[in-house]
Scaffold this motif. Structure first.
Motif, PDB file in Angstrom:
ATOM      1  N   VAL A 114       0.847  -1.200   0.000  1.00  0.00           N
ATOM      2  CA  VAL A 114       0.000   0.000   0.000  1.00  0.00           C
ATOM      3  C   VAL A 114       0.882   1.250   0.000  1.00  0.00           C
ATOM      4  CG1 VAL A 114      -1.815   1.256   1.214  1.00  0.00           C
ATOM      5  CG2 VAL A 114      -1.832  -1.242   1.206  1.00  0.00           C
ATOM      6  N   ALA A 115       1.977   1.208   0.764  1.00  0.00           N
ATOM      7  CA  ALA A 115       2.903   2.341   0.778  1.00  0.00           C
ATOM      8  C   ALA A 115       3.530   2.554  -0.593  1.00  0.00           C
ATOM      9  CB  ALA A 115       3.994   2.111   1.826  1.00  0.00           C
ATOM     10  N   ALA A 116       3.740   1.458  -1.340  1.00  0.00           N
ATOM     11  CA  ALA A 116       4.264   1.580  -2.702  1.00  0.00           C
ATOM     12  C   ALA A 116       3.287   2.357  -3.584  1.00  0.00           C
ATOM     13  CB  ALA A 116       4.518   0.191  -3.290  1.00  0.00           C
ATOM     14  N   TRP A 117       2.005   2.091  -3.420  1.00  0.00           N
ATOM     15  CA  TRP A 117       0.992   2.859  -4.173  1.00  0.00           C
ATOM     16  C   TRP A 117       1.100   4.343  -3.810  1.00  0.00           C
ATOM     17  CZ3 TRP A 117      -3.781  -0.534  -2.435  1.00  0.00           C
ATOM     18  CH2 TRP A 117      -3.609  -1.850  -2.877  1.00  0.00           C
ATOM     19  N   VAL A 118       1.292   4.613  -2.514  1.00  0.00           N
ATOM     20  CA  VAL A 118       1.389   5.996  -2.042  1.00  0.00           C
ATOM     21  C   VAL A 118       2.573   6.711  -2.690  1.00  0.00           C
ATOM     22  CG1 VAL A 118       1.931   7.423  -0.016  1.00  0.00           C
ATOM     23  CG2 VAL A 118       0.212   5.615   0.156  1.00  0.00           C
ATOM     24  N   ILE A 119       3.746   6.057  -2.684  1.00  0.00           N
ATOM     25  CA  ILE A 119       4.937   6.684  -3.264  1.00  0.00           C
ATOM     26  C   ILE A 119       4.714   6.979  -4.748  1.00  0.00           C
ATOM     27  CG2 ILE A 119       7.385   6.401  -3.791  1.00  0.00           C
ATOM     28  CD1 ILE A 119       7.626   4.584  -1.387  1.00  0.00           C
ATOM     29  N   PHE A 142      -5.471   3.931 -11.400  1.00  0.00           N
ATOM     30  CA  PHE A 142      -5.203   3.152 -10.193  1.00  0.00           C
ATOM     31  C   PHE A 142      -5.385   1.656 -10.445  1.00  0.00           C
ATOM     32  CE2 PHE A 142      -6.858   1.277  -6.146  1.00  0.00           C
ATOM     33  CZ  PHE A 142      -5.665   1.329  -5.449  1.00  0.00           C
ATOM     34  N   VAL A 143      -6.478   1.288 -11.079  1.00  0.00           N
ATOM     35  CA  VAL A 143      -6.756  -0.129 -11.331  1.00  0.00           C
ATOM     36  C   VAL A 143      -5.666  -0.745 -12.197  1.00  0.00           C
ATOM     37  CG1 VAL A 143      -8.337  -1.740 -12.449  1.00  0.00           C
ATOM     38  CG2 VAL A 143      -9.245   0.110 -11.029  1.00  0.00           C
ATOM     39  N   ASN A 144      -5.287  -0.052 -13.245  1.00  0.00           N
ATOM     40  CA  ASN A 144      -4.247  -0.583 -14.132  1.00  0.00           C
ATOM     41  C   ASN A 144      -2.904  -0.683 -13.430  1.00  0.00           C
ATOM     42  OD1 ASN A 144      -6.071  -0.759 -16.256  1.00  0.00           O
ATOM     43  ND2 ASN A 144      -5.580   1.277 -17.045  1.00  0.00           N
ATOM     44  N   PHE A 145      -2.631   0.294 -12.551  1.00  0.00           N
ATOM     45  CA  PHE A 145      -1.355   0.290 -11.830  1.00  0.00           C
ATOM     46  C   PHE A 145      -1.253  -0.910 -10.897  1.00  0.00           C
ATOM     47  CE2 PHE A 145       0.896   1.846  -7.894  1.00  0.00           C
ATOM     48  CZ  PHE A 145       2.173   1.669  -8.394  1.00  0.00           C
ATOM     49  N   PHE A 298      -9.253   6.635  -1.172  1.00  0.00           N
ATOM     50  CA  PHE A 298      -7.909   7.185  -1.037  1.00  0.00           C
ATOM     51  C   PHE A 298      -7.206   7.346  -2.378  1.00  0.00           C
ATOM     52  CE2 PHE A 298      -3.616   7.280   0.931  1.00  0.00           C
ATOM     53  CZ  PHE A 298      -3.882   8.106   2.001  1.00  0.00           C
ATOM     54  N   PHE A 299      -7.383   6.389  -3.273  1.00  0.00           N
ATOM     55  CA  PHE A 299      -6.609   6.376  -4.511  1.00  0.00           C
ATOM     56  C   PHE A 299      -7.421   6.703  -5.766  1.00  0.00           C
ATOM     57  CE2 PHE A 299      -4.202   3.666  -1.591  1.00  0.00           C
ATOM     58  CZ  PHE A 299      -2.941   4.220  -1.717  1.00  0.00           C
ATOM     59  N   ILE A 300      -8.736   6.823  -5.620  1.00  0.00           N
ATOM     60  CA  ILE A 300      -9.561   7.166  -6.782  1.00  0.00           C
ATOM     61  C   ILE A 300     -10.406   8.403  -6.497  1.00  0.00           C
ATOM     62  CG2 ILE A 300     -11.413   6.387  -8.317  1.00  0.00           C
ATOM     63  CD1 ILE A 300     -10.428   3.524  -7.901  1.00  0.00           C
ATOM     64  N   ARG A 374      -6.103  -9.792  -9.105  1.00  0.00           N
ATOM     65  CA  ARG A 374      -6.824 -10.236 -10.298  1.00  0.00           C
ATOM     66  C   ARG A 374      -7.078  -9.041 -11.218  1.00  0.00           C
ATOM     67  NH1 ARG A 374     -10.004 -12.986  -6.192  1.00  0.00           N
ATOM     68  NH2 ARG A 374      -9.508 -15.229  -6.164  1.00  0.00           N
ATOM     69  N   PRO A 375      -7.328  -9.292 -12.508  1.00  0.00           N
ATOM     70  CA  PRO A 375      -7.678  -8.191 -13.420  1.00  0.00           C
ATOM     71  C   PRO A 375      -8.868  -7.404 -12.878  1.00  0.00           C
ATOM     72  CG  PRO A 375      -7.264 -10.209 -14.657  1.00  0.00           C
ATOM     73  CD  PRO A 375      -7.244 -10.594 -13.199  1.00  0.00           C
ATOM     74  N   GLY A 376      -8.806  -6.116 -13.005  1.00  0.00           N
ATOM     75  CA  GLY A 376      -9.859  -5.272 -12.452  1.00  0.00           C
ATOM     76  C   GLY A 376      -9.509  -4.708 -11.089  1.00  0.00           C
ATOM     77  N   GLY A 377      -8.295  -5.049 -10.591  1.00  0.00           N
ATOM     78  CA  GLY A 377      -7.839  -4.463  -9.331  1.00  0.00           C
ATOM     79  C   GLY A 377      -8.295  -5.183  -8.084  1.00  0.00           C
ATOM     80  N   ASP A 378      -8.675  -6.458  -8.190  1.00  0.00           N
ATOM     81  CA  ASP A 378      -9.093  -7.227  -7.018  1.00  0.00           C
ATOM     82  C   ASP A 378      -7.848  -7.706  -6.267  1.00  0.00           C
ATOM     83  OD1 ASP A 378     -10.185  -8.894  -5.131  1.00  0.00           O
ATOM     84  OD2 ASP A 378     -10.795 -10.454  -6.544  1.00  0.00           O
TER      85      ASP A 378
END
Length: 455
Positions: A114-119, A142-145, A298-300, A374-378
């Motif tokens: 999660v911190a990696a997403w933040v950076i 966000f989903v693609n990332f 938080f991310f979208i 999973r695809p779709g950000g699951d």
């Protein structure tokens, strides 16, 4: 009674408070608190959350500090075992140290993700990557990332290596240094963002709506599920049940009052969570966004709001994710510390060598959360680890620590650790014996049923 022989000590009261608050204040106060409050009715959730902090988490926190300082080891497993023997109890009570330590270690493996997403989002805002994008396109970013592990991996490794390096430097040059530098910056940035969100959204109704949502509880929304979520969030946010505070307690000088320190850390952590709500929800309501968006808030949801602000939003967005990074690093360091202290003491290794060994294992297990999407950000792997540690391991360790301190620990040890704060200590001990165990046990059963058997 002196601190554990051979262990380091916090250099000052300020250093301890910053480290302890830094441990408690993390992404749980920002990402997880806003997500849980938004998904569970706002004010109703917060009311139960506050009660949980005062009646349950602070007594558990006090118990963990007490065991850490009174024990003869920096690691939670041996501290509990040695105190059990001193109290003429079975050393098997040390299992609560194992549960907490393993829980904290598992949490840090996905926490780094999660911190990696933040950076990554700091650099996305600094690079103005969201300029001109529609709300759907911001969500797709966000989903693609997170659905592309090779994009997440470099940022995950960077954060995990920073965490390991800080722990390897020891208590004073690593954990304490990070807390003393980053936490004051965190408080200033959080206060600034909250003030901006409140003032800038007075005219459009966002501030009034946010205040009503957060501080006018709708009692009809209080359900067993909401209560369960609130106590689980309190445990996660304050940082109890994960052996962190037992280890931090072992570094605690004798002149610091354990009951007063427990109240201070619990209340500051709660205050940060509430101020974070004031920084987030006025923006959410001003732009007509969905408060119950879960982790996507938080991310979208928030990035969509920042994009709507134009060039100002770029600055605010970068500042917001810098804030999240400061919170994340102080907490990740504290989550890794208990297992490093254990390996260092059990296997007679230097702190640095133990840190790099456990850091490597942390990275290997963390790859499960990086690639378990999973695809779709699951994020099914991350969610499974988060669910099991938060719903089962933390409450179980919390239950065992209050039962141990409340009913099994020698009263002479408790009296010695409470010198100077006898009245407050007795009050918290009363909660430890008769209130906290009941609530934690109910929530533990409810969590297991809801998470694994219902439906």
């Amino acid at each position: 009674m002196p601190s554990a022989p051979g262990t380091a000590q916090w250099s000052s009261r300020f250093a301890f408070v910053m480290a302890a608050v830094g441990s408690s204040v993390g992404l749980g106060n920002l990402w997880r608190f806003s997500s849980e409050a938004g998904s569970n009715g706002g004010g109703a959730f917060i009311l139960i959350y506050l009660l949980a902090v005062v009646l349950v988490c602070i007594p558990v926190l006090m118990s963990e500090y007490l065991v850490g300082r009174a024990g003869l080891s920096a690691n939670a497993v041996d501290s509990v075992g040695e105190l059990a023997i001193k109290s003429k109890r079975t050393r098997n009570w040390g299992v609560l140290g194992w549960i907490g330590m393993v829980a904290g270690f598992l949490i840090v493996t996905f926490y780094c993700v999660v911190a990696a997403w933040v950076i990554r989002y700091i650099f996305k805002f600094l690079g103005n990557d969201f300029a001109g994008k529609t709300s759907d396109e911001v969500a797709d970013v966000f989903v693609n990332f997170i659905s592309t592990p090779m994009q997440v991996l470099p940022w995950f490794l960077i954060f995990a290596l920073i965490t390991t390096w800080l722990v390897s430097r020891g208590v004073n040059r690593g954990i304490e240094f990070a807390a003393k530098v980053l936490m004051p910056l965190f408080f200033v940035l959080l206060a600034g963002l909250a003030l901006f969100a409140l003032v800038s959204n007075i005219g459009n109704g966002g501030t009034a709506e946010a205040m009503a949502f957060l501080y006018s509880p709708d009692f009809s929304k209080i359900t067993p599920q909401v209560a369960n979520a609130a106590l689980g969030q309190a445990f996660f946010s304050v940082g109890v049940g994960s052996a962190i505070m037992i280890t931090y307690g072992s570094y605690l000088p004798q002149d610091i009052s354990i009951p007063k320190a427990s109240v201070l850390v619990g209340l500051v952590d709660t205050g940060v969570a509430l101020i974070a709500g004031l920084a987030i929800f006025p923006i959410v309501f001003a732009f007509g966004l969905e408060a119950s968006a879960g982790a996507g808030l938080f991310f979208i949801t928030l990035p969509n709001a920042f994009v709507s602000m134009g060039s100002l939003g770029t600055i605010i967005g970068a500042a917001f994710f810098f804030l999240a990074f400061f919170a994340a690093i102080t907490s990740s360091v504290s989550l890794l510390e208990p297992s490093v202290a254990f390996v260092s003491e059990r296997f007679k290794l230097t702190k640095a060598k133990a840190a790099w060994i456990m850091g490597a294992i942390m990275i290997l297990i963390g790859l499960i959360s990086v690639y378990g999407v999973r695809p779709g950000g699951d994020t099914f792997a991350l969610d499974a680890i988060d669910g099991f540690t938060g719903q089962v391991m933390l409450p179980l360790a919390g239950l065992l620590i209050v039962l141990f301190v409340g009913w099994r620990l020698d009263k002479a040890i408790i009296a010695e650790e409470f010198q100077g704060s006898e009245l407050l200590g007795k009050l918290l001990l009363l909660l430890t014996r008769f209130v906290a165990p009941i609530f934690v046990f109910i929530v533990l059963l409810s969590s297991i049923y809801t998470g694994y058997f219902a439906g």
